[in-house]
Scaffold this motif. Structure first.
Motif, PDB file in Angstrom:
ATOM      1  N   ALA A 367      22.539  44.867   8.424  1.00 43.08           N
ATOM      2  CA  ALA A 367      21.614  45.970   8.140  1.00 43.08           C
ATOM      3  C   ALA A 367      20.428  45.468   7.318  1.00 43.08           C
ATOM      4  O   ALA A 367      19.275  45.859   7.559  1.00 43.08           O
ATOM      5  CB  ALA A 367      22.347  47.085   7.395  1.00 43.08           C
ATOM      6  N   ARG A 368      20.686  44.604   6.347  1.00 41.80           N
ATOM      7  CA  ARG A 368      19.593  44.032   5.560  1.00 41.80           C
ATOM      8  C   ARG A 368      18.708  43.145   6.430  1.00 41.80           C
ATOM      9  O   ARG A 368      17.481  43.132   6.283  1.00 41.80           O
ATOM     10  CB  ARG A 368      20.163  43.214   4.396  1.00 41.80           C
ATOM     11  CG  ARG A 368      20.705  44.073   3.260  1.00 41.80           C
ATOM     12  CD  ARG A 368      21.603  43.259   2.338  1.00 41.80           C
ATOM     13  NE  ARG A 368      21.875  43.916   1.072  1.00 41.80           N
ATOM     14  CZ  ARG A 368      22.711  44.927   0.901  1.00 41.80           C
ATOM     15  NH1 ARG A 368      23.375  45.397   1.958  1.00 41.80           N
ATOM     16  NH2 ARG A 368      22.894  45.466  -0.282  1.00 41.80           N
ATOM     17  N   GLY A 369      19.343  42.390   7.351  1.00 41.91           N
ATOM     18  CA  GLY A 369      18.572  41.542   8.246  1.00 41.91           C
ATOM     19  C   GLY A 369      17.678  42.342   9.177  1.00 41.91           C
ATOM     20  O   GLY A 369      16.542  41.957   9.451  1.00 41.91           O
ATOM     21  N   ARG A 370      18.193  43.467   9.675  1.00 44.91           N
ATOM     22  CA  ARG A 370      17.368  44.323  10.541  1.00 44.91           C
ATOM     23  C   ARG A 370      16.158  44.835   9.770  1.00 44.91           C
ATOM     24  O   ARG A 370      15.054  44.921  10.311  1.00 44.91           O
ATOM     25  CB  ARG A 370      18.190  45.495  11.071  1.00 44.91           C
ATOM     26  CG  ARG A 370      19.166  45.129  12.183  1.00 44.91           C
ATOM     27  CD  ARG A 370      19.898  46.362  12.695  1.00 44.91           C
ATOM     28  NE  ARG A 370      18.974  47.328  13.263  1.00 44.91           N
ATOM     29  CZ  ARG A 370      18.528  47.303  14.514  1.00 44.91           C
ATOM     30  NH1 ARG A 370      18.926  46.341  15.321  1.00 44.91           N
ATOM     31  NH2 ARG A 370      17.701  48.219  14.960  1.00 44.91           N
ATOM     32  N   ALA A 371      16.380  45.197   8.516  1.00 46.82           N
ATOM     33  CA  ALA A 371      15.278  45.740   7.716  1.00 46.82           C
ATOM     34  C   ALA A 371      14.250  44.666   7.357  1.00 46.82           C
ATOM     35  O   ALA A 371      13.046  44.936   7.334  1.00 46.82           O
ATOM     36  CB  ALA A 371      15.838  46.381   6.449  1.00 46.82           C
ATOM     37  N   ARG A 372      14.718  43.449   7.090  1.00 45.44           N
ATOM     38  CA  ARG A 372      13.805  42.411   6.596  1.00 45.44           C
ATOM     39  C   ARG A 372      13.299  41.486   7.688  1.00 45.44           C
ATOM     40  O   ARG A 372      12.177  40.986   7.627  1.00 45.44           O
ATOM     41  CB  ARG A 372      14.507  41.585   5.521  1.00 45.44           C
ATOM     42  CG  ARG A 372      14.893  42.419   4.310  1.00 45.44           C
ATOM     43  CD  ARG A 372      15.550  41.591   3.237  1.00 45.44           C
ATOM     44  NE  ARG A 372      15.940  42.431   2.107  1.00 45.44           N
ATOM     45  CZ  ARG A 372      16.452  41.974   0.971  1.00 45.44           C
ATOM     46  NH1 ARG A 372      16.625  40.674   0.824  1.00 45.44           N
ATOM     47  NH2 ARG A 372      16.788  42.788  -0.003  1.00 45.44           N
ATOM     48  N   TRP A 373      14.129  41.243   8.703  1.00 48.95           N
ATOM     49  CA  TRP A 373      13.790  40.287   9.745  1.00 48.95           C
ATOM     50  C   TRP A 373      13.550  40.934  11.101  1.00 48.95           C
ATOM     51  O   TRP A 373      13.210  40.234  12.048  1.00 48.95           O
ATOM     52  CB  TRP A 373      14.922  39.279   9.912  1.00 48.95           C
ATOM     53  CG  TRP A 373      14.935  38.193   8.914  1.00 48.95           C
ATOM     54  CD1 TRP A 373      13.909  37.777   8.115  1.00 48.95           C
ATOM     55  CD2 TRP A 373      16.047  37.335   8.615  1.00 48.95           C
ATOM     56  NE1 TRP A 373      14.315  36.729   7.344  1.00 48.95           N
ATOM     57  CE2 TRP A 373      15.623  36.432   7.630  1.00 48.95           C
ATOM     58  CE3 TRP A 373      17.346  37.261   9.084  1.00 48.95           C
ATOM     59  CZ2 TRP A 373      16.456  35.452   7.109  1.00 48.95           C
ATOM     60  CZ3 TRP A 373      18.178  36.296   8.574  1.00 48.95           C
ATOM     61  CH2 TRP A 373      17.739  35.403   7.590  1.00 48.95           C
ATOM     62  N   ARG A 374      13.800  42.237  11.200  1.00 48.80           N
ATOM     63  CA  ARG A 374      13.674  42.931  12.492  1.00 48.80           C
ATOM     64  C   ARG A 374      14.586  42.274  13.527  1.00 48.80           C
ATOM     65  O   ARG A 374      14.161  41.907  14.629  1.00 48.80           O
ATOM     66  CB  ARG A 374      12.230  42.934  12.966  1.00 48.80           C
ATOM     67  CG  ARG A 374      11.278  43.574  11.965  1.00 48.80           C
ATOM     68  CD  ARG A 374       9.863  43.578  12.462  1.00 48.80           C
ATOM     69  NE  ARG A 374       8.955  44.093  11.453  1.00 48.80           N
ATOM     70  CZ  ARG A 374       7.638  44.210  11.617  1.00 48.80           C
ATOM     71  NH1 ARG A 374       7.097  43.847  12.753  1.00 48.80           N
ATOM     72  NH2 ARG A 374       6.883  44.670  10.648  1.00 48.80           N
ATOM     73  N   LEU A 375      15.848  42.139  13.175  1.00 50.59           N
ATOM     74  CA  LEU A 375      16.809  41.492  14.057  1.00 50.59           C
ATOM     75  C   LEU A 375      16.952  42.253  15.366  1.00 50.59           C
ATOM     76  O   LEU A 375      16.867  43.479  15.396  1.00 50.59           O
ATOM     77  CB  LEU A 375      18.179  41.399  13.371  1.00 50.59           C
ATOM     78  CG  LEU A 375      18.272  40.455  12.173  1.00 50.59           C
ATOM     79  CD1 LEU A 375      19.675  40.488  11.604  1.00 50.59           C
ATOM     80  CD2 LEU A 375      17.900  39.040  12.561  1.00 50.59           C
ATOM     81  N   PRO A 376      17.220  41.541  16.453  1.00 46.95           N
ATOM     82  CA  PRO A 376      17.410  42.210  17.744  1.00 46.95           C
ATOM     83  C   PRO A 376      18.770  42.883  17.825  1.00 46.95           C
ATOM     84  O   PRO A 376      19.645  42.678  16.989  1.00 46.95           O
ATOM     85  CB  PRO A 376      17.320  41.046  18.737  1.00 46.95           C
ATOM     86  CG  PRO A 376      17.812  39.867  17.964  1.00 46.95           C
ATOM     87  CD  PRO A 376      17.317  40.081  16.558  1.00 46.95           C
ATOM     88  N   GLY A 377      18.953  43.678  18.878  1.00 48.47           N
ATOM     89  CA  GLY A 377      20.241  44.307  19.126  1.00 48.47           C
ATOM     90  C   GLY A 377      20.427  45.572  18.322  1.00 48.47           C
ATOM     91  O   GLY A 377      19.576  46.003  17.556  1.00 48.47           O
ATOM     92  N   SER A 378      21.603  46.195  18.521  1.00 47.38           N
ATOM     93  CA  SER A 378      21.888  47.481  17.882  1.00 47.38           C
ATOM     94  C   SER A 378      22.800  47.354  16.677  1.00 47.38           C
ATOM     95  O   SER A 378      23.065  48.325  15.984  1.00 47.38           O
ATOM     96  CB  SER A 378      22.531  48.431  18.895  1.00 47.38           C
ATOM     97  OG  SER A 378      23.729  47.867  19.404  1.00 47.38           O
ATOM     98  N   GLY A 379      23.331  46.132  16.427  1.00 47.27           N
ATOM     99  CA  GLY A 379      24.225  45.969  15.290  1.00 47.27           C
ATOM    100  C   GLY A 379      23.543  46.327  13.990  1.00 47.27           C
ATOM    101  O   GLY A 379      22.401  45.943  13.744  1.00 47.27           O
ATOM    102  N   GLY A 380      24.221  47.077  13.134  1.00 47.59           N
ATOM    103  CA  GLY A 380      23.642  47.454  11.851  1.00 47.59           C
ATOM    104  C   GLY A 380      22.755  48.665  11.917  1.00 47.59           C
ATOM    105  O   GLY A 380      22.337  49.193  10.878  1.00 47.59           O
ATOM    106  N   ALA A 381      22.415  49.133  13.125  1.00 41.98           N
ATOM    107  CA  ALA A 381      21.568  50.312  13.235  1.00 41.98           C
ATOM    108  C   ALA A 381      22.289  51.523  12.654  1.00 41.98           C
ATOM    109  O   ALA A 381      23.434  51.801  12.999  1.00 41.98           O
ATOM    110  CB  ALA A 381      21.202  50.558  14.698  1.00 41.98           C
ATOM    111  N   GLY A 382      21.625  52.231  11.766  1.00 42.76           N
ATOM    112  CA  GLY A 382      22.224  53.415  11.161  1.00 42.76           C
ATOM    113  C   GLY A 382      23.161  53.111  10.020  1.00 42.76           C
ATOM    114  O   GLY A 382      23.678  54.018   9.379  1.00 42.76           O
ATOM    115  N   GLU A 383      23.411  51.821   9.737  1.00 41.77           N
ATOM    116  CA  GLU A 383      24.291  51.438   8.627  1.00 41.77           C
ATOM    117  C   GLU A 383      23.530  51.618   7.316  1.00 41.77           C
ATOM    118  O   GLU A 383      22.495  50.978   7.094  1.00 41.77           O
ATOM    119  CB  GLU A 383      24.714  49.977   8.778  1.00 41.77           C
ATOM    120  CG  GLU A 383      25.612  49.468   7.690  1.00 41.77           C
ATOM    121  CD  GLU A 383      27.074  49.800   7.926  1.00 41.77           C
ATOM    122  OE1 GLU A 383      27.844  49.694   6.965  1.00 41.77           O
ATOM    123  OE2 GLU A 383      27.444  50.159   9.057  1.00 41.77           O
TER     124      GLU A 383
END
Length: 527
Positions: A367-383
């Protein structure tokens, strides 16, 4: 054939930490690492306070803080997001628990330790030096080729420098051989999670970035150029040595890595010197960034730890913390089973306690990676991103080694205060300027009973249980101010394990304290 109580496969952060904690319990260990030496790459960019607490138990806090004092230089603690380093910066901060405090608006300090911005290469070199001073044998340039196990131990075939062969017989084996763990593959243990997310390429460089920083403090910059997933941070306090990482397609190695750095900094004419990460090797290193957790943490007498057991994006230092905690949790259990203090069934609690923590931390890192790195995929979405203090200090174990825990209980507790399964609270019992003593300093190598001001019957029962069961156990009386944060009444008692987690608690007196306390100790030790 050489015989050792514990063979540790992997001489990086988790494996070295496991050896340090086992040595703390006087367990002889052999550590083998396939690389020729400690990897000169920072990887982990800082130690979270909870990890520092565990090294403090081993007496390493002064040495670690001497290498890199907490909070100094302060720019290492500031995280920002930007398109380029020269452009506008947006400060990044983790959520905090606004309700934390003692009720009068004064925030509590949950730990005697601070965050320390030390690179993993410096930390590993320190651990190696400590282990060599303690007499622990470390064999670099040595890899595990094959293992077999039976009811009494593990037989490991090793290949050393120059192809030399050796066979080692160990009672137990700790597999801390990284994300691509050959030991895990030999055991046929799968993993669950989003899997590999992207490949990351890393550089060490020397450059003057003053024109991009313009006096702004930066400890870690998450950048969109040359591609989302780019990170830039200082390697030391000089302001001229930097760590750079960015995402790359599989198999891609840029023809112009200096151009990458210039794009990230926003300084097209920047003078960049690439530094070796591994002597004689390509200055560009690549490795997979992923998110997964092993389906099981043990097979017979072999235990997975660190990245061999769980892989998570390197955001928030959660991967490093999880690995150090794995090593600490497993070490006291192995030691006490080996010396006969505990029954072998205690080792089954390693998976039941640590795997849920890894799953949660993996999701949080993603979730932190999605927020900071814009990680691909759906993992962590909504976490929801949880406060760091909650992840460090609110972990609640539910296992047979916590007889006071309730099945199905919440795995996180916002304010533990002596809740069975959680890390015992930190409170200062002495604040001498030269040697402040925390209640956490009571734990490490034995069971500890804490009793309230009128808890003499429990204290006497604890002493008798220790004597009758031949268990190392210390007893401390708490005054009212120290008892209350532990959830104890004046006549209550609490039992803390060597890892500092509360095993059992009673708030008041009992008709038969000997029976109650002995039953709790037997449950903790699987006896």
């Amino acid at each position: 054939m050489r015989h050792v109580p514990v063979l540790v496969v992997g001489g990086s952060l988790t494996g070295l930490s496991a050896a340090v904690f086992l040595a703390m319990h006087r367990v002889p260990v052999l550590v083998v690492e396939r690389r020729a030496d400690v990897l000169a790459h920072p990887r982990l960019r800082g130690l979270l306070p909870r990890a520092m607490e565990l090294y403090r138990q081993a007496g390493l806090e002064p040495a670690i803080t001497e290498v890199c004092p907490p909070g100094a230089p302060a720019h290492r603690l500031v995280s920002v997001h930007a398109e380029t380093l020269a452009g506008p910066h947006r400060l990044l901060a983790e959520p905090t628990d606004d309700d934390a405090g003692d009720g009068d608006g004064t925030p509590e300090r949950p730990s005697p330790c601070d965050f320390v911005p030390i690179g993993q290469h410096d930390l590993e070199a320190l651990l190696v030096a400590h282990l060599r001073r303690s007499g622990t044998e470390l064999c670099f340039g040595t890899e595990l080729v094959h293992l077999e196990q039976d009811a009494d131990g593990v037989t490991a075939r090793l290949r050393g420098p120059g192809g030399t062969a050796e066979t080692v017989r160990a009672r137990y084996l700790v597999a801390a051989d990284g994300a691509s763990s050959g030991t895990r593959r030999q055991l046929g243990i799968g993993s669950t999670g989003p899997g590999t997310l992207f490949r990351m390429a890393t550089l060490h460089l020397r450059a003057d970035l003053g024109a991009a920083l313009r006096g702004r403090p930066v400890g870690m910059a998450y950048l969109d150029r040359p591609a989302p997933g780019t990170t830039l941070g200082p390697l030391d306090g000089s302001g001229r040595r930097w760590f750079f990482a960015t995402s790359v397609p599989p198999g891609d190695r840029p023809a112009d890595p200096v151009g990458w750095v210039r794009a990230a900094t926003g300084l097209p004419g920047l003078d960049v010197e690439l530094l070796e990460q591994v002597p004689g090797a390509d200055p560009v290193s690549t490795f997979p960034v992923g998110a997964r957790v092993a389906d099981r943490y043990a097979e017979g007498r072999v235990f997975l730890a660190g990245d061999a057991a769980h892989l998570m994006p390197p955001t928030g230092s959660l991967g490093g913390l999880t690995g150090v905690e794995d090593a600490h949790n497993l070490a006291w259990k192995l030691a006490w089973v080996l010396n006969g203090t505990a029954g072998p069934a205690l080792l089954s609690t390693y998976q039941s306690e640590r795997r849920p923590v890894a799953e949660r931390n993996m999701r949080q890192a993603y979730a932190r990676g999605r927020a900071r790195w814009r990680l691909p995929g759906s993992g962590g979405a909504g976490e929801p991103i949880l406060p760091g203090d909650t992840l460090m200090y609110g972990v609640r174990y539910v296992s047979a080694a916590v007889p006071g825990s309730a099945p199905g209980a919440s795995p996180l507790v916002r304010r533990p205060r002596g809740t069975p399964g959680t890390r015992a609270p930190h409170l200062y019992v002495s604040q001498d300027a030269d040697a402040a003593v925390s209640t956490l300093d009571l734990y490490g190598t034995c069971l500890v009973a804490l009793v309230g001001p009128d808890g003499d019957p429990w204290a006497e029962a604890a002493h008798r249980a220790a004597r009758n069961l031949s268990v190392p156990l210390e007893v401390y009386h708490l005054d009212e101010d120290l008892a209350a944060p532990h959830g104890l009444g004046a006549r209550g008692a609490l039992l803390v394990r060597p890892d500092g987690h509360v095993a059992w608690r009673t708030r008041g007196a009992a008709a038969d304290p000997d029976r109650e306390f002995t039953r709790a100790v037997r449950a903790v030790l699987a006896r």
